[in-house]
Scaffold this motif. Structure first.
Motif, PDB file in Angstrom:
ATOM      1  N   LYS A   1      35.590  41.293  44.312  1.00  6.96           N
ATOM      2  CA  LYS A   1      36.034  42.564  44.888  1.00  6.96           C
ATOM      3  C   LYS A   1      37.432  42.826  44.365  1.00  6.96           C
ATOM      4  N   LYS A   2      37.632  43.984  43.761  1.00  7.29           N
ATOM      5  CA  LYS A   2      38.921  44.376  43.184  1.00  7.29           C
ATOM      6  C   LYS A   2      39.445  43.309  42.209  1.00  7.29           C
ATOM      7  N   GLY A   3      38.536  42.735  41.424  1.00  4.38           N
ATOM      8  CA  GLY A   3      38.923  41.776  40.394  1.00  4.38           C
ATOM      9  C   GLY A   3      39.144  40.357  40.876  1.00  4.38           C
TER      10      GLY A   3
ATOM     11  N   MET B   1      36.069  39.150  26.892  1.00  4.39           N
ATOM     12  CA  MET B   1      36.397  38.894  28.288  1.00  4.39           C
ATOM     13  C   MET B   1      36.971  40.141  28.966  1.00  4.39           C
ATOM     14  N   SER B   2      37.547  41.067  28.201  1.00  2.00           N
ATOM     15  CA  SER B   2      38.113  42.266  28.819  1.00  2.00           C
ATOM     16  C   SER B   2      36.999  43.100  29.457  1.00  2.00           C
ATOM     17  N   LYS B   3      35.814  43.064  28.877  1.00  2.00           N
ATOM     18  CA  LYS B   3      34.677  43.782  29.468  1.00  2.00           C
ATOM     19  C   LYS B   3      34.347  43.182  30.835  1.00  2.00           C
ATOM     20  N   PHE B   4      34.447  41.867  30.957  1.00  2.00           N
ATOM     21  CA  PHE B   4      34.211  41.203  32.238  1.00  2.00           C
ATOM     22  C   PHE B   4      35.216  41.704  33.269  1.00  2.00           C
ATOM     23  N   GLY B   5      36.463  41.840  32.873  1.00  2.00           N
ATOM     24  CA  GLY B   5      37.495  42.352  33.768  1.00  2.00           C
ATOM     25  C   GLY B   5      37.159  43.734  34.286  1.00  2.00           C
TER      26      GLY B   5
ATOM     27  N   ASP C   1      36.491  44.611  38.354  1.00  2.00           N
ATOM     28  CA  ASP C   1      37.643  45.301  38.932  1.00  2.00           C
ATOM     29  C   ASP C   1      37.224  46.613  39.586  1.00  2.00           C
ATOM     30  N   LEU C   2      36.335  46.509  40.560  1.00  2.00           N
ATOM     31  CA  LEU C   2      35.821  47.689  41.248  1.00  2.00           C
ATOM     32  C   LEU C   2      36.212  47.635  42.721  1.00  2.00           C
ATOM     33  N   GLN C   3      36.210  48.793  43.357  1.00  2.00           N
ATOM     34  CA  GLN C   3      36.520  48.863  44.788  1.00  2.00           C
ATOM     35  C   GLN C   3      35.354  48.345  45.632  1.00  2.00           C
ATOM     36  N   VAL C   4      34.148  48.368  45.074  1.00  2.00           N
ATOM     37  CA  VAL C   4      32.973  47.863  45.799  1.00  2.00           C
ATOM     38  C   VAL C   4      32.726  46.410  45.397  1.00  2.00           C
TER      39      VAL C   4
END
Length: 99
Positions: A73-75, A1-5, A9-12
């Motif tokens: 957007k941003k997680g 699940m950390s890969k999903f995070g 968790d990107l600015q776009v």
């Protein structure tokens, strides 16, 4: 699940498409999503997630109908809908989250 995070968790804005190969509605979305990705360029990201290969994630996000589309957007999830969408609709929604 950390890969999903890390994925979300990107600015776009990140459009996630939860699909299954055996589901005709969700596989018919693939060309639409390619068009969306091309239109976005580097202003957003489109990621396809096979529910059969990602059962734990699909259960955690309560994926019931296919395709299920989400925008992060941003997680943070900012939009979610099940069912087919056309490219122009998705591009319009994603544009709302591009700064």
């Amino acid at each position: 699940m950390s890969k999903f995070g890390e994925l979300i968790d990107l600015q776009v804005p990140v459009l996630l498409d939860f699909y299954a190969e055996w589901n005709q509605e969700s596989t018919s979305m693939h060309p639409v999503l390619s068009d969306v990705a091309a239109a976005l360029g580097d202003k957003g990201k489109v990621i396809k997630i096979d529910v059969d290969k990602n059962k734990e994630l699909s259960q955690a996000l309560r994926i019931k109908g296919l395709p299920t589309l989400m925008i992060y957007k941003k997680g943070e999830m900012v939009w979610r809908q099940s069912g087919e969408q056309d490219a122009n609709t998705l591009i319009g929604i994603l544009n709302e989250y591009i700064q």
